[in-house]
Design a protein around this motif. Sequence first.
Motif: not given
Length: 254
Positions: A196-209
């Motif tokens: 499991r990886v939890e990215y600090a400061g990231a929300g949902y769909a951070w990779d959406r263009p």
Amino acid sequence: MLRRLATALRAGALTAALLPGLGLAGEPPDTEVLPRPEAVQAPGVSGLLSLPPPMARGAARALPAVLVLHDALGPDSRSEPYVEQLLGAGIAVLDVRAEAPDALARMAAVELLLADARIDSRRLGVLGFGAGAVTAAASPLPARALLYPGCASLPPAGPIPGAVLLAHGDTDAANPGAACAAAAEALAAGGARVRRVEYAGAGYAWDRPAFAIGERALVPAPGGDGRVLVRPWPALAEMASAQVAGFFAAALAP
């Protein structure tokens, strides 16, 4: 937060540098044009099949392959960095083009790969974004990468062994840390090897263009109940795609 991301980006680059063909460190690889994706179709599903160039394939043998299942909004370009990184690691990719990839579409896509003599039927994985990750979570394939699957409403996957990567942001209302930790434990209880990886400061769909600087949007939640805020983060998308490729390269190794 930016310092933490910079440290994580350096770690991601180091991980990617250990993979053949990713070209993030050391001598630059020889330039080679990637072949155009092949349009493939079967009853109930269509997709774009991309094969790595001969240099990345190594010996002439059947290739591992990864299905890509999109979010509830349907196919978009967020899969592109993941496809590029997977191809660089010598892994074929079938980008499933369906508005809502359910279990039937996933099964039809797997059948497309099983019918292709260029694909190693023993080394198949699935990458899911949001609602696509919900479908991927229940897949019997030996490697599953679940990006922000809506941990709070993720249905039980049952006893499915294999490798699982569960990635989410720590500011994502649809994927709170406690719910994702519980989901990871449930997957492990079913026999899966879970990271499991939890990215600090990231929300949902951070990779959406993002189509504008500072863009925000409300998109359907992966569980189908309400909407969730999206703030694109291109730098994190680059890191996540390298980590996903590294996960599949290890999980689908011969």
